[in-house]
Scaffold this motif. Structure first.
Motif, PDB file in Angstrom:
ATOM      1  N   LEU A  71       0.813  -1.221   0.000  1.00  0.00           N
ATOM      2  CA  LEU A  71       0.000   0.000   0.000  1.00  0.00           C
ATOM      3  C   LEU A  71       0.843   1.266   0.000  1.00  0.00           C
ATOM      4  CD1 LEU A  71      -3.069  -0.743   2.302  1.00  0.00           C
ATOM      5  CD2 LEU A  71      -2.964  -0.589  -0.188  1.00  0.00           C
ATOM      6  N   SER A  72       1.942   1.263   0.727  1.00  0.00           N
ATOM      7  CA  SER A  72       2.752   2.487   0.787  1.00  0.00           C
ATOM      8  C   SER A  72       3.371   2.809  -0.571  1.00  0.00           C
ATOM      9  CB  SER A  72       3.835   2.370   1.854  1.00  0.00           C
ATOM     10  OG  SER A  72       4.707   1.304   1.546  1.00  0.00           O
ATOM     11  N   SER A  73       3.585   1.793  -1.395  1.00  0.00           N
ATOM     12  CA  SER A  73       4.155   2.015  -2.726  1.00  0.00           C
ATOM     13  C   SER A  73       3.072   2.098  -3.796  1.00  0.00           C
ATOM     14  CB  SER A  73       5.122   0.884  -3.078  1.00  0.00           C
ATOM     15  OG  SER A  73       4.401  -0.334  -3.217  1.00  0.00           O
ATOM     16  N   GLY A  74       1.838   1.802  -3.414  1.00  0.00           N
ATOM     17  CA  GLY A  74       0.750   1.804  -4.385  1.00  0.00           C
ATOM     18  C   GLY A  74       0.576   0.474  -5.091  1.00  0.00           C
ATOM     19  N   HIS A  75       1.414  -0.486  -4.751  1.00  0.00           N
ATOM     20  CA  HIS A  75       1.350  -1.790  -5.407  1.00  0.00           C
ATOM     21  C   HIS A  75       0.641  -2.803  -4.523  1.00  0.00           C
ATOM     22  CE1 HIS A  75       5.089  -0.177  -7.473  1.00  0.00           C
ATOM     23  NE2 HIS A  75       4.111  -0.134  -8.340  1.00  0.00           N
ATOM     24  N   GLY A  76      -0.103  -3.678  -5.157  1.00  0.00           N
ATOM     25  CA  GLY A  76      -0.786  -4.716  -4.406  1.00  0.00           C
ATOM     26  C   GLY A  76      -1.118  -5.920  -5.264  1.00  0.00           C
ATOM     27  N   ILE A  77      -0.631  -5.906  -6.507  1.00  0.00           N
ATOM     28  CA  ILE A  77      -0.819  -7.053  -7.389  1.00  0.00           C
ATOM     29  C   ILE A  77       0.562  -7.578  -7.756  1.00  0.00           C
ATOM     30  CG2 ILE A  77      -1.755  -7.924  -9.566  1.00  0.00           C
ATOM     31  CD1 ILE A  77      -3.698  -5.534  -9.547  1.00  0.00           C
ATOM     32  N   LEU A  78       0.783  -8.838  -7.455  1.00  0.00           N
ATOM     33  CA  LEU A  78       2.023  -9.525  -7.809  1.00  0.00           C
ATOM     34  C   LEU A  78       1.736 -10.375  -9.043  1.00  0.00           C
ATOM     35  CD1 LEU A  78       4.864 -10.848  -7.246  1.00  0.00           C
ATOM     36  CD2 LEU A  78       3.630 -12.458  -5.792  1.00  0.00           C
ATOM     37  N   ILE A  79       2.573 -10.251 -10.055  1.00  0.00           N
ATOM     38  CA  ILE A  79       2.427 -11.034 -11.288  1.00  0.00           C
ATOM     39  C   ILE A  79       3.771 -11.700 -11.571  1.00  0.00           C
ATOM     40  CG2 ILE A  79       1.894 -10.973 -13.762  1.00  0.00           C
ATOM     41  CD1 ILE A  79       0.541  -8.192 -13.177  1.00  0.00           C
TER      42      ILE A  79
END
Length: 129
Positions: A71-79
């Motif tokens: 969340l702090s980086s704006g990322h939450g999807i790992l592909i």
């Protein structure tokens, strides 16, 4: 529109909504990628009270996981790529914003670009090895 960034930490109702919405969006992603039935599963790990847990679409050649781990980086999807549905470590990790769950065609394009799985720009379907 669902707020993907509202923390699930210590909020059981939000965690329930997060998992329900993420599962729904990953089903839409599987359809958008034209993944054949039986080549993937979607599963949830709710984790403990202090975390969101994660929802995973695990295909024979792609592993997509949704959680509030970035969340702090704006990322939450790992592909990442994988070699079968027993491969839990797979290829290199690539991250995308949770907001891509609101734009399934764009998420599908990212998954295809990273893993080779799904519809190509030509409309041809690739199932990657």
């Amino acid at each position: 529109m669902f707020d993907w960034t509202k923390s699930c930490s210590y909020d059981e109702a939000q965690k329930r909504r997060f998992h329900s919405m993420a599962r729904s969006r990953l089903r839409q992603l599987a359809a958008e990628l034209h993944l054949p039935p039986g080549t993937f599963d979607i599963r949830s790990n709710r984790g403990g009270v202090a975390v969101s847990g994660e929802v995973t679409l695990h295909h024979t050649a792609a592993y997509i996981q949704v959680g509030q781990f970035g969340l702090s980086s704006g990322h939450g999807i790992l592909i990442r790529t994988c070699k079968g549905r027993k491969d839990y470590t797979g290829g290199a990790n690539h991250f995308a914003a949770l907001t891509l769950l609101d734009d399934i065609p764009a998420l599908a394009a990212s998954v295809h670009a990273i893993t080779g799985v799904g519809r190509q720009a030509s409309g041809e379907i690739s199932h990657a090895a």
